[in-house]
Enzyme design. Sequence first.
Site, PDB file in Angstrom:
ATOM      1  N   SER A 655      -2.576  -8.690  -5.853  1.00 15.19           N
ATOM      2  CA  SER A 655      -2.949  -9.496  -4.680  1.00 15.19           C
ATOM      3  C   SER A 655      -3.860 -10.673  -4.993  1.00 15.19           C
ATOM      4  CB  SER A 655      -3.635  -8.607  -3.633  1.00 15.19           C
ATOM      5  OG  SER A 655      -2.763  -7.570  -3.236  1.00 15.19           O
ATOM      6  N   LYS A 698      -5.111  -6.308   5.135  1.00 17.53           N
ATOM      7  CA  LYS A 698      -5.827  -7.455   4.570  1.00 17.53           C
ATOM      8  C   LYS A 698      -6.245  -8.441   5.668  1.00 17.53           C
ATOM      9  CE  LYS A 698      -3.447  -7.218   0.103  1.00 17.53           C
ATOM     10  NZ  LYS A 698      -2.389  -7.775  -0.747  1.00 17.53           N
TER      11      LYS A 698
END
EC number: 3.4.21.53
Length: 754
Positions: A655, A698
């Site tokens: 990520s 997120k």
Amino acid sequence: MIIHLDVGREKSISALEEAMVHDRLIMLATQKDAQNDKPAPEDIYSIGTIAEVKQLLKLPGGTIHVLVEGLRRAEIIAYNEFDPYFTVEVKEYEEIQTKTPEIEALIRTTIHQFEQWVKLSKKIPPETLVSVVTVEEPGRLSDLIASHLSLKIEDKQMLLAAIPVKERLEVLCDILGRELEILELEKKINVRVRKQMEKTQKEYYLREQMKAIQKELGDKDDRMAEAEEYRQRLKEQDLPKEVAEKIQKEIERLEKTPPMVAESSVIRTYLDWLLSLPWTKETEDRLDINVAEKILEEDHYGLEKVKERILEYLSIRKLNEHMKGAILCLVGPPGVGKTSLARSIARSMERKFVRVSLGGVRDEAEIRGHRRTYVGALPGRIIQGMRTAGSKNPVFLLDEVDKMSADFRGDPSAALLEVLDPEQNNTFSDHYVELPFDLSRVLWVITANAMHNIPRPLLDRMEIITIAGYTEEEKIQIALRYLIPKQLKEHGLTEKQLMFSEGTLQKVIRDYTREAGVRSLERNIAGLCRKAARRIVQHKRTAVKLTAQNLHTYLGAPKYRKTPTELNHQVGLATGLAWTEVGGDVLSVEVSVMPGKGQLTLTGQLGDVMRESAQAGFTYIRTRMRELGIQEDFHEKTDIHVHLPEGAIPKDGPSAGITMATAMASALTGRPVRTEIAMTGEITLRGRVLPVGGIKEKVLAAHRIGIKKVIMPKENKRDTDEIPVNVKRALEFIFVEHMDEVLRAALIEGNNHE
């Protein structure tokens, strides 16, 4: 012989009356069929007896009681008259009393057989036997013996028709032989039955004696009483045939096993388990969708997707009663309400609720049970849970399924396959129980923090429902509706004694917690309740009012520093978004540039994937030196240090690829990175931005710390549908396909800091 006869037919009465008028002689012959009231000549045997009527007595109702004496045998030659009675022409037979050695032998055989018959049958007294065997005439002897035997009409007629004495004795010997065989068989059967009865009576008598002795001693036969108790429990339950037979066998084994033998306690424990399991017991489901929806709304705020799935299950259950139990897997960070949601499902359906925690389970026997041969053997947790539930259709919660592990004792996750497979679990076999148990009616709810830790075959059997975490607004509502009332009650406070405002809660959430769930928030609320309780008791305060200004006096200084959005734009500092097992998180990436020999240093406990992402980002920047305005020989004269703070926490995953590349580009170009932007995405050598997972978590983490814009891969656009509407409104999404687009959006033009 002299015998009494009852005569009722008109023809027979007329014949008697006619005989009385003349010489009192009458011919007596037997009917072939006793049921025939109007016999014809062919229905009557031809050989009979001429008898003399001794006495005649008329009885009420027209019947005549007559006493007759038999004189000699006779054979009907012809019928002369038919009305009003039969008259017949007969041939009389005189008894010829001759004795030959053969007849003598037959007489002795007959007497011997008759004596045996008398002994076995015991129907006639010994005196009669003496009077019979002393008769010397062979014909008279055979007739006398025949009169004492209980013979069929056909046998008697055969003896009557045997005119020659020798023939008659032979027929009688044959009949006596047959009767003796039957009597011998009867005797054998009687002896066997008597022995059995004597044994049963003896056992009963001895048991009663034993009971009486134990009663006198004040002692009890525990074994017998126990076996009787188990039998009574078995009678009271409606168990499957196979189970009932097994229990019956084990009870019999218990009776035969001495109480001091260790095996008896094993049998007792086994019987207790078998009799306490809900083989056929079921609770009735409440299938009212509106009531279920109301209960789910009462217990939980938000979580629309999960509630919708539960209501769908109830709707199908209402249409199809025999539907197999669903297998729902709730995946999400701690504190988001996975376990309490399972309780709500049980409450809404009015089912029993069972919870089994699988965290740290590494032995297959925990699921399938131990063999009964082992000391201290027990059924597995599944069967234990079913006994606790007391019904075969509970809501069964398997908590922390991702925390299981395997070792030399087997793989518990593989054993769970049989439990959760709808095609297998209707005959689940526990090693201890040894009988198939039906788990197909159970509604399985499984919880996990991370999906990647659940074995693939197990995951394949579940329906995954992801719970990402709560927004700030949702946390405030959960606190006001559930957490505050619960903590006030536990601490003995009322709403008037301790008042919370939304602003206060917002400050607690922002400055004292940073989580996806609400556990830390609940702990802080509990802390506030304790402080308030002390002030009310010690300082005699009537109420405590909490405000955003006085919060630090109760909870101390804020635990979390300012968010990146509140800081000035920084060179070489980029904000990334990461997924963790406890929800989404914000990750700062710092890059420093210094004179050196072109080394790339990575620190902050980075995993292999993250290190490779950093290398790929560095290579991309080298390919774009001219466009970015970086000196072409920077890789020879400059050292780059990439650091992710909180070095004690291991970090890994793809990520942070574009975040590290952006921070490196910022440090090398001197252009600051916008602090209101957070980003996530994987980078390739050529600068392509690849999609990543955990978008919802997120984005919620970004919203939690006040981020205004989020950069994410274009292919992740479809994942934004799961994000709550109020969060989507508060954020601006920038979807990118290439690293150039990331840098345009994230870096500020020029080298000056805003």
